[in-house]
Design a protein around this motif. Structure first.
Motif, PDB file in Angstrom:
ATOM      1  N   PHE A   4       5.972   2.647 -12.387  1.00 54.94           N
ATOM      2  CA  PHE A   4       6.291   2.978 -10.993  1.00 54.94           C
ATOM      3  C   PHE A   4       6.802   1.729 -10.268  1.00 54.94           C
ATOM      4  O   PHE A   4       7.813   1.770  -9.568  1.00 54.94           O
ATOM      5  CB  PHE A   4       5.047   3.546 -10.303  1.00 54.94           C
ATOM      6  CG  PHE A   4       5.229   3.909  -8.859  1.00 54.94           C
ATOM      7  CD1 PHE A   4       6.033   4.971  -8.489  1.00 54.94           C
ATOM      8  CD2 PHE A   4       4.568   3.198  -7.867  1.00 54.94           C
ATOM      9  CE1 PHE A   4       6.186   5.331  -7.147  1.00 54.94           C
ATOM     10  CE2 PHE A   4       4.711   3.537  -6.540  1.00 54.94           C
ATOM     11  CZ  PHE A   4       5.525   4.600  -6.173  1.00 54.94           C
ATOM     12  N   GLU A   5       6.123   0.621 -10.481  1.00 60.58           N
ATOM     13  CA  GLU A   5       6.511  -0.651  -9.868  1.00 60.58           C
ATOM     14  C   GLU A   5       7.916  -1.068 -10.324  1.00 60.58           C
ATOM     15  O   GLU A   5       8.763  -1.430  -9.506  1.00 60.58           O
ATOM     16  CB  GLU A   5       5.485  -1.717 -10.241  1.00 60.58           C
ATOM     17  CG  GLU A   5       5.759  -3.085  -9.661  1.00 60.58           C
ATOM     18  CD  GLU A   5       4.679  -4.055 -10.082  1.00 60.58           C
ATOM     19  OE1 GLU A   5       4.001  -4.573  -9.179  1.00 60.58           O
ATOM     20  OE2 GLU A   5       4.520  -4.297 -11.303  1.00 60.58           O
ATOM     21  N   VAL A   6       8.170  -0.995 -11.617  1.00 62.73           N
ATOM     22  CA  VAL A   6       9.480  -1.360 -12.161  1.00 62.73           C
ATOM     23  C   VAL A   6      10.564  -0.419 -11.637  1.00 62.73           C
ATOM     24  O   VAL A   6      11.673  -0.849 -11.306  1.00 62.73           O
ATOM     25  CB  VAL A   6       9.450  -1.383 -13.706  1.00 62.73           C
ATOM     26  CG1 VAL A   6      10.847  -1.500 -14.299  1.00 62.73           C
ATOM     27  CG2 VAL A   6       8.574  -2.532 -14.190  1.00 62.73           C
ATOM     28  N   TYR A   7      10.245   0.865 -11.518  1.00 59.15           N
ATOM     29  CA  TYR A   7      11.181   1.846 -10.962  1.00 59.15           C
ATOM     30  C   TYR A   7      11.608   1.426  -9.551  1.00 59.15           C
ATOM     31  O   TYR A   7      12.798   1.422  -9.225  1.00 59.15           O
ATOM     32  CB  TYR A   7      10.519   3.222 -10.944  1.00 59.15           C
ATOM     33  CG  TYR A   7      11.360   4.327 -10.356  1.00 59.15           C
ATOM     34  CD1 TYR A   7      12.211   5.077 -11.160  1.00 59.15           C
ATOM     35  CD2 TYR A   7      11.291   4.643  -9.003  1.00 59.15           C
ATOM     36  CE1 TYR A   7      12.978   6.107 -10.621  1.00 59.15           C
ATOM     37  CE2 TYR A   7      12.048   5.661  -8.460  1.00 59.15           C
ATOM     38  CZ  TYR A   7      12.892   6.394  -9.272  1.00 59.15           C
ATOM     39  OH  TYR A   7      13.649   7.395  -8.731  1.00 59.15           O
ATOM     40  N   GLY A  23       4.857  -2.446   0.434  1.00 62.03           N
ATOM     41  CA  GLY A  23       4.894  -2.666   1.879  1.00 62.03           C
ATOM     42  C   GLY A  23       6.289  -2.990   2.368  1.00 62.03           C
ATOM     43  O   GLY A  23       6.726  -2.499   3.417  1.00 62.03           O
ATOM     44  N   GLN A  24       7.012  -3.790   1.621  1.00 63.03           N
ATOM     45  CA  GLN A  24       8.378  -4.147   1.996  1.00 63.03           C
ATOM     46  C   GLN A  24       9.328  -2.964   1.856  1.00 63.03           C
ATOM     47  O   GLN A  24      10.128  -2.688   2.734  1.00 63.03           O
ATOM     48  CB  GLN A  24       8.878  -5.302   1.136  1.00 63.03           C
ATOM     49  CG  GLN A  24      10.331  -5.673   1.430  1.00 63.03           C
ATOM     50  CD  GLN A  24      10.935  -6.565   0.367  1.00 63.03           C
ATOM     51  OE1 GLN A  24      10.960  -6.207  -0.808  1.00 63.03           O
ATOM     52  NE2 GLN A  24      11.423  -7.716   0.788  1.00 63.03           N
ATOM     53  N   VAL A  25       9.228  -2.265   0.769  1.00 60.25           N
ATOM     54  CA  VAL A  25      10.183  -1.213   0.440  1.00 60.25           C
ATOM     55  C   VAL A  25      10.051  -0.004   1.366  1.00 60.25           C
ATOM     56  O   VAL A  25      11.051   0.592   1.755  1.00 60.25           O
ATOM     57  CB  VAL A  25      10.003  -0.787  -1.037  1.00 60.25           C
ATOM     58  CG1 VAL A  25      10.753   0.484  -1.348  1.00 60.25           C
ATOM     59  CG2 VAL A  25      10.472  -1.909  -1.953  1.00 60.25           C
ATOM     60  N   ILE A  53      -0.057   4.863   0.644  1.00 58.86           N
ATOM     61  CA  ILE A  53      -0.506   5.363  -0.661  1.00 58.86           C
ATOM     62  C   ILE A  53      -0.007   4.441  -1.765  1.00 58.86           C
ATOM     63  O   ILE A  53      -0.760   4.059  -2.662  1.00 58.86           O
ATOM     64  CB  ILE A  53      -0.015   6.811  -0.898  1.00 58.86           C
ATOM     65  CG1 ILE A  53      -0.774   7.772   0.001  1.00 58.86           C
ATOM     66  CG2 ILE A  53      -0.183   7.205  -2.367  1.00 58.86           C
ATOM     67  CD1 ILE A  53      -0.218   9.181   0.008  1.00 58.86           C
ATOM     68  N   SER A  54       1.265   4.066  -1.701  1.00 62.04           N
ATOM     69  CA  SER A  54       1.846   3.198  -2.730  1.00 62.04           C
ATOM     70  C   SER A  54       1.178   1.834  -2.752  1.00 62.04           C
ATOM     71  O   SER A  54       0.882   1.290  -3.826  1.00 62.04           O
ATOM     72  CB  SER A  54       3.351   3.047  -2.509  1.00 62.04           C
ATOM     73  OG  SER A  54       3.985   4.297  -2.602  1.00 62.04           O
ATOM     74  N   MET A  55       0.931   1.277  -1.586  1.00 60.13           N
ATOM     75  CA  MET A  55       0.240  -0.012  -1.525  1.00 60.13           C
ATOM     76  C   MET A  55      -1.178   0.107  -2.075  1.00 60.13           C
ATOM     77  O   MET A  55      -1.632  -0.757  -2.825  1.00 60.13           O
ATOM     78  CB  MET A  55       0.204  -0.522  -0.073  1.00 60.13           C
ATOM     79  CG  MET A  55       1.538  -0.962   0.464  1.00 60.13           C
ATOM     80  SD  MET A  55       1.463  -1.401   2.218  1.00 60.13           S
ATOM     81  CE  MET A  55       0.547  -2.941   2.130  1.00 60.13           C
ATOM     82  N   GLY A  56      -1.854   1.183  -1.712  1.00 57.23           N
ATOM     83  CA  GLY A  56      -3.237   1.375  -2.139  1.00 57.23           C
ATOM     84  C   GLY A  56      -3.382   1.518  -3.639  1.00 57.23           C
ATOM     85  O   GLY A  56      -4.270   0.902  -4.240  1.00 57.23           O
ATOM     86  N   ILE A  57      -2.507   2.333  -4.239  1.00 57.11           N
ATOM     87  CA  ILE A  57      -2.643   2.502  -5.690  1.00 57.11           C
ATOM     88  C   ILE A  57      -2.272   1.233  -6.437  1.00 57.11           C
ATOM     89  O   ILE A  57      -2.827   0.961  -7.502  1.00 57.11           O
ATOM     90  CB  ILE A  57      -1.867   3.728  -6.227  1.00 57.11           C
ATOM     91  CG1 ILE A  57      -0.368   3.597  -6.016  1.00 57.11           C
ATOM     92  CG2 ILE A  57      -2.412   5.006  -5.638  1.00 57.11           C
ATOM     93  CD1 ILE A  57       0.462   4.707  -6.655  1.00 57.11           C
ATOM     94  N   ASN A  87       4.004  12.745  -8.636  1.00 49.25           N
ATOM     95  CA  ASN A  87       4.413  13.328  -7.364  1.00 49.25           C
ATOM     96  C   ASN A  87       5.200  12.323  -6.528  1.00 49.25           C
ATOM     97  O   ASN A  87       6.208  12.673  -5.904  1.00 49.25           O
ATOM     98  CB  ASN A  87       3.166  13.817  -6.605  1.00 49.25           C
ATOM     99  CG  ASN A  87       3.504  14.633  -5.400  1.00 49.25           C
ATOM    100  OD1 ASN A  87       4.073  14.122  -4.447  1.00 49.25           O
ATOM    101  ND2 ASN A  87       3.124  15.894  -5.422  1.00 49.25           N
ATOM    102  N   LEU A  88       4.764  11.073  -6.515  1.00 48.55           N
ATOM    103  CA  LEU A  88       5.493  10.034  -5.782  1.00 48.55           C
ATOM    104  C   LEU A  88       6.893   9.845  -6.358  1.00 48.55           C
ATOM    105  O   LEU A  88       7.882   9.742  -5.612  1.00 48.55           O
ATOM    106  CB  LEU A  88       4.718   8.718  -5.817  1.00 48.55           C
ATOM    107  CG  LEU A  88       3.355   8.707  -5.121  1.00 48.55           C
ATOM    108  CD1 LEU A  88       2.650   7.370  -5.358  1.00 48.55           C
ATOM    109  CD2 LEU A  88       3.477   9.002  -3.639  1.00 48.55           C
ATOM    110  N   LEU A  89       6.993   9.803  -7.678  1.00 50.49           N
ATOM    111  CA  LEU A  89       8.306   9.644  -8.317  1.00 50.49           C
ATOM    112  C   LEU A  89       9.215  10.832  -8.040  1.00 50.49           C
ATOM    113  O   LEU A  89      10.413  10.671  -7.815  1.00 50.49           O
ATOM    114  CB  LEU A  89       8.140   9.433  -9.821  1.00 50.49           C
ATOM    115  CG  LEU A  89       7.577   8.079 -10.233  1.00 50.49           C
ATOM    116  CD1 LEU A  89       7.157   8.097 -11.697  1.00 50.49           C
ATOM    117  CD2 LEU A  89       8.577   6.970  -9.961  1.00 50.49           C
ATOM    118  N   LYS A  90       8.656  12.025  -8.038  1.00 49.32           N
ATOM    119  CA  LYS A  90       9.441  13.230  -7.723  1.00 49.32           C
ATOM    120  C   LYS A  90      10.021  13.125  -6.310  1.00 49.32           C
ATOM    121  O   LYS A  90      11.181  13.432  -6.084  1.00 49.32           O
ATOM    122  CB  LYS A  90       8.575  14.478  -7.851  1.00 49.32           C
ATOM    123  CG  LYS A  90       9.311  15.777  -7.562  1.00 49.32           C
ATOM    124  CD  LYS A  90       8.365  16.965  -7.670  1.00 49.32           C
ATOM    125  CE  LYS A  90       9.062  18.276  -7.394  1.00 49.32           C
ATOM    126  NZ  LYS A  90       9.611  18.390  -6.056  1.00 49.32           N
TER     127      LYS A  90
END
Length: 96
Positions: A4-7, A23-25, A53-57, A87-90
């Motif tokens: 996910f990070e690399v994506y 946070g930046q993105v 959510i992204s920062m937390g995970i 779900n995030l990637l979708k």
């Protein structure tokens, strides 16, 4: 989560990692990835929620497993995490 990070890095060209990358993105002020037009409170809430959510995970799940701080998780926990990241990637694919 590393995928996910690399994506996100490939999509944005950013070399930052982890929660700082998320946070930046996905920040509200000049985000590198916009989930929507950010034209009202609902759209801004989606963007900000996705960022948190992204920062937390990244901060919790990715770091605990990749740094060896946590033991292997059970299959139900792993599936739950995979469903969330999927779900995030979708959602990201929908805005690309």
């Amino acid at each position: 989560l590393e995928k996910f990070e690399v994506y996100i890095q490939k999509k944005t060209g950013s070399l930052i990692i982890g929660k700082d990358l998320m946070g930046q993105v996905f920040c509200l002020d000049n985000p590198l990835i916009r989930l929507n037009n950010l034209s009202n409170k609902t759209e801004q809430g989606e963007q900000e929620g996705f960022m948190h959510i992204s920062m937390g995970i990244m901060h919790w799940w990715r770091n605990s497993l990749s740094h060896g701080d946590a033991k292997q998780i059970d299959h139900q926990e792993a599936l739950g995490r995979m469903f969330l990241v999927s779900n995030l990637l979708k959602r990201l694919d929908e805005v690309s």
